[in-house]
Design a protein around this motif. Structure first.
Motif, mmCIF file in Angstrom:
data_model
loop_
_atom_site.group_PDB
_atom_site.id
_atom_site.type_symbol
_atom_site.label_atom_id
_atom_site.label_comp_id
_atom_site.label_asym_id
_atom_site.label_seq_id
_atom_site.Cartn_x
_atom_site.Cartn_y
_atom_site.Cartn_z
ATOM 1 N N LEU A 170 -23.106 24.628 -15.814
ATOM 2 C CA LEU A 170 -22.196 23.959 -16.649
ATOM 3 C C LEU A 170 -22.553 22.720 -16.695
ATOM 4 C CD1 LEU A 170 -19.022 25.981 -16.270
ATOM 5 C CD2 LEU A 170 -20.805 26.432 -18.073
ATOM 6 N N ILE A 171 -23.095 22.030 -15.885
ATOM 7 C CA ILE A 171 -22.912 20.391 -15.416
ATOM 8 C C ILE A 171 -24.316 19.866 -15.736
ATOM 9 C CG2 ILE A 171 -22.429 18.566 -14.188
ATOM 10 C CD1 ILE A 171 -20.299 20.582 -12.490
ATOM 11 N N VAL A 172 -24.198 18.962 -16.609
ATOM 12 C CA VAL A 172 -25.620 18.369 -16.832
ATOM 13 C C VAL A 172 -25.661 17.038 -16.269
ATOM 14 C CG1 VAL A 172 -25.748 19.246 -19.247
ATOM 15 C CG2 VAL A 172 -24.717 17.042 -18.877
ATOM 16 N N PRO A 173 -26.739 16.506 -15.742
ATOM 17 C CA PRO A 173 -26.874 15.117 -14.718
ATOM 18 C C PRO A 173 -26.364 14.021 -15.494
ATOM 19 C CG PRO A 173 -29.055 16.483 -14.954
ATOM 20 C CD PRO A 173 -28.142 17.158 -16.043
ATOM 21 N N LYS A 204 -14.358 3.530 -18.695
ATOM 22 C CA LYS A 204 -15.225 3.911 -19.901
ATOM 23 C C LYS A 204 -16.368 4.769 -19.165
ATOM 24 C CE LYS A 204 -15.221 -0.627 -22.155
ATOM 25 N NZ LYS A 204 -15.797 -1.868 -22.770
ATOM 26 N N GLY A 205 -16.449 4.987 -18.024
ATOM 27 C CA GLY A 205 -17.280 5.832 -17.304
ATOM 28 C C GLY A 205 -16.877 6.776 -16.017
ATOM 29 N N SER A 206 -17.619 6.799 -15.074
ATOM 30 C CA SER A 206 -17.354 7.661 -14.122
ATOM 31 C C SER A 206 -16.672 6.744 -12.779
ATOM 32 C CB SER A 206 -18.424 8.562 -13.596
ATOM 33 O OG SER A 206 -19.316 7.563 -12.966
ATOM 34 N N SER A 207 -15.978 7.728 -11.890
ATOM 35 C CA SER A 207 -15.291 6.681 -10.909
ATOM 36 C C SER A 207 -15.689 7.612 -9.644
ATOM 37 C CB SER A 207 -14.002 6.735 -11.025
ATOM 38 O OG SER A 207 -13.512 6.026 -12.133
ATOM 39 N N PRO A 208 -17.012 7.627 -9.247
ATOM 40 C CA PRO A 208 -17.173 8.441 -7.713
ATOM 41 C C PRO A 208 -16.949 7.414 -6.938
ATOM 42 C CG PRO A 208 -19.087 8.388 -9.201
ATOM 43 C CD PRO A 208 -18.195 7.527 -9.860
ATOM 44 N N PHE A 209 -16.119 7.659 -5.761
ATOM 45 C CA PHE A 209 -15.454 6.916 -4.798
ATOM 46 C C PHE A 209 -16.456 7.016 -3.397
ATOM 47 C CE2 PHE A 209 -11.339 8.996 -6.266
ATOM 48 C CZ PHE A 209 -11.104 7.843 -7.040
ATOM 49 N N GLU A 210 -16.548 5.644 -3.050
ATOM 50 C CA GLU A 210 -17.397 5.526 -1.921
ATOM 51 C C GLU A 210 -16.341 5.237 -0.718
ATOM 52 O OE1 GLU A 210 -20.021 2.379 -2.583
ATOM 53 O OE2 GLU A 210 -21.139 3.485 -3.973
ATOM 54 N N ASN A 211 -15.910 6.241 -0.149
ATOM 55 C CA ASN A 211 -14.450 6.086 0.634
ATOM 56 C C ASN A 211 -14.478 5.144 1.749
ATOM 57 O OD1 ASN A 211 -13.126 7.952 -0.877
ATOM 58 N ND2 ASN A 211 -13.899 9.667 0.070
ATOM 59 N N GLY A 231 -26.521 7.103 -18.759
ATOM 60 C CA GLY A 231 -27.193 8.018 -17.880
ATOM 61 C C GLY A 231 -27.611 7.437 -16.666
ATOM 62 N N THR A 232 -27.157 5.985 -16.533
ATOM 63 C CA THR A 232 -27.273 5.277 -15.113
ATOM 64 C C THR A 232 -25.957 5.041 -14.438
ATOM 65 O OG1 THR A 232 -29.438 4.226 -15.996
ATOM 66 C CG2 THR A 232 -28.302 3.116 -14.278
ATOM 67 N N TYR A 233 -25.636 5.185 -13.128
ATOM 68 C CA TYR A 233 -24.846 4.792 -12.314
ATOM 69 C C TYR A 233 -24.620 3.424 -11.834
ATOM 70 C CZ TYR A 233 -23.173 9.536 -11.798
ATOM 71 O OH TYR A 233 -22.622 10.873 -12.325
ATOM 72 N N VAL A 234 -23.487 2.909 -12.269
ATOM 73 C CA VAL A 234 -23.214 1.401 -11.759
ATOM 74 C C VAL A 234 -22.015 1.498 -10.851
ATOM 75 C CG1 VAL A 234 -22.786 -1.148 -12.629
ATOM 76 C CG2 VAL A 234 -24.388 0.384 -14.018
ATOM 77 N N THR A 235 -22.222 0.641 -9.817
ATOM 78 C CA THR A 235 -21.175 0.429 -8.895
ATOM 79 C C THR A 235 -19.915 -0.544 -9.232
ATOM 80 O OG1 THR A 235 -22.424 1.791 -6.972
ATOM 81 C CG2 THR A 235 -20.595 0.248 -6.396
ATOM 82 N N ILE A 236 -19.010 -0.487 -9.429
ATOM 83 C CA ILE A 236 -17.968 -1.312 -9.635
ATOM 84 C C ILE A 236 -16.854 -1.067 -8.621
ATOM 85 C CG2 ILE A 236 -18.615 -1.434 -11.900
ATOM 86 C CD1 ILE A 236 -15.794 -0.097 -12.774
#
Length: 366
Positions: A14-17, A54-61, A282-287
């Motif tokens: 179900l999930i696209v990159p 505006k985008g994703s928030s994957p945590f770097e714990n 399509g590109t991840y940016v760390t903030i």
């Protein structure tokens, strides 16, 4: 185990990159999919005014900092107005009193002082005069008698009653009272967000955080989500599905923020700032970004229920209230909050629906 692996394979289809515009990177570094660590979190973007992401928030714990800041039956922390963007704003200012107000709750208690002895009770529509503010309470005059009423059930011009049950210190919920000194302090603490919005007890109060087996996670949070549904009308199945998805079965609650739903902004216990990854083209940016911090798990659940039943999500909430609360109605609610902007991932509501169906989460709906 075979069933679980099959479900993971199904979910990954179900999930696209990089489609999880608000997805969390799992411990193994994979984003935009499901790992053995559980479902990757998709972060809610609605926070305080000006904090919509505006985008994703994957945590770097490993990179967590904190900014400590201050921030319900018949007596709330303050009278508030919920604006279109979901932010609660103080409606009153110093010098606005006296003003005419009305009671907005049955058997609203008139107390001698904040959380003091009950002198009388009044019902919806009763006209009163509000002469001031003392923490969580308005100072009022009713039929010539002075006393205090909880702000949550009193409407004044520019500040409608929230009608949200407050946190009751001691035995005040059953009509008891505190000393004048303690009651006044508790009222002040409540207004400043230094107490839970509702009591937390039993297994939930003893939960230290951390990933749980699927059955134990559902057994712990199912009754809490159901109780919240009775109070707020938010479907328990969707609350559970979001908590599972956002935390990976409890594995990621943003450090010690007790944030079960990835809501940005400032919470009752302040803000936790974490390094996150946003997905742009399509590109991840760390903030770095700030997420609401809570004193208790219950506060996180209460805040989520308030969020998805107001503002941009209210039309989805209204539609669910007129439904028969079956599984399809829960599906529609999930789609509704997704369409209203809860997350930017195109598969967010599909994932919630899959969780509801796979784990029969609608059994908790009432």
């Amino acid at each position: 185990m075979r069933k679980y692996l099959f479900s993971l394979l199904l979910m990954s289809i179900l999930i696209v990159p990089c489609s999880f515009a608000d997805g969390v990177v799992a411990e193994n570094g994979i984003s935009g999919g499901v790992s053995e660590e559980g479902y990757n979190s998709e972060k809610a973007i609605l926070g305080e005014e000006g904090t919509e992401g505006k985008g994703s928030s994957p945590f770097e714990n490993t990179q967590v900092t904190e900014e400590e800041t201050g921030s319900e039956d018949d007596e709330t922390a303050s009278a508030k107005v919920v604006t279109d963007n979901g932010k609660q704003e103080e409606a009153e200012s110093d010098g606005d009193f006296p003003v005419e107000g009305t009671v907005q709750g049955d058997n609203l208690r008139l107390r001698q002082w904040p959380w003091g002895p009950v002198m009388d009770k009044f019902s919806t529509g009763k006209k009163i005069t509000v002469t001031g503010v003392d923490g969580e309470f308005y100072k009022v005059t009713v039929d010539g008698v002075e006393g205090y009423m909880h702000k949550n059930y009193v409407s004044i011009p520019g500040a409608e009653a929230s009608k949200k049950a407050p946190y009751y210190p001691g035995n005040t919920k059953k009509g008891g009272y505190l000393s004048k000194e303690e009651g006044t302090q508790k009222s002040k603490d409540g207004a400043e967000g230094k107490v839970p919005t509702t009591e937390e007890s039993g297994d939930l109060a003893n939960y230290p955080g951390g990933k749980l087996p699927q059955d134990k996670f559902i057994a712990l949070f199912g009754p809490v989500a159901q109780a919240s549904m009775k109070e707020t009308g938010v479907p328990a199945s969707v609350t559970l599905a979001q908590a599972i998805l956002e935390t990976g079965w409890g594995g990621s609650t943003i450090g010690d923020a007790k944030n079960l739903f990835g809501i940005k902004g400032t919470g009752p216990a302040g803000t936790t700032v974490v390094s996150t990854q946003e997905c742009y083209d399509g590109t991840y940016v760390t903030i770095k970004d700030g997420f609401r911090k809570y004193n208790t798990w219950q506060e996180s659940i209460d805040d989520h229920a308030n969020l998805v039943s107001n503002g941009r999500y209210k039309s989805a909430w209204d539609k669910y209230q007129s439904s028969n609360h079956d599984r399809e109605a829960a599906h529609e609610f999930a789609r509704g909050i997704h369409q209203a902007g809860y997350a930017t991932s195109p598969t967010y509501s599909d994932t919630l629906i899959s969780l509801i169906d796979q784990y029969n989460l609608d059994e908790w709906d009432i």
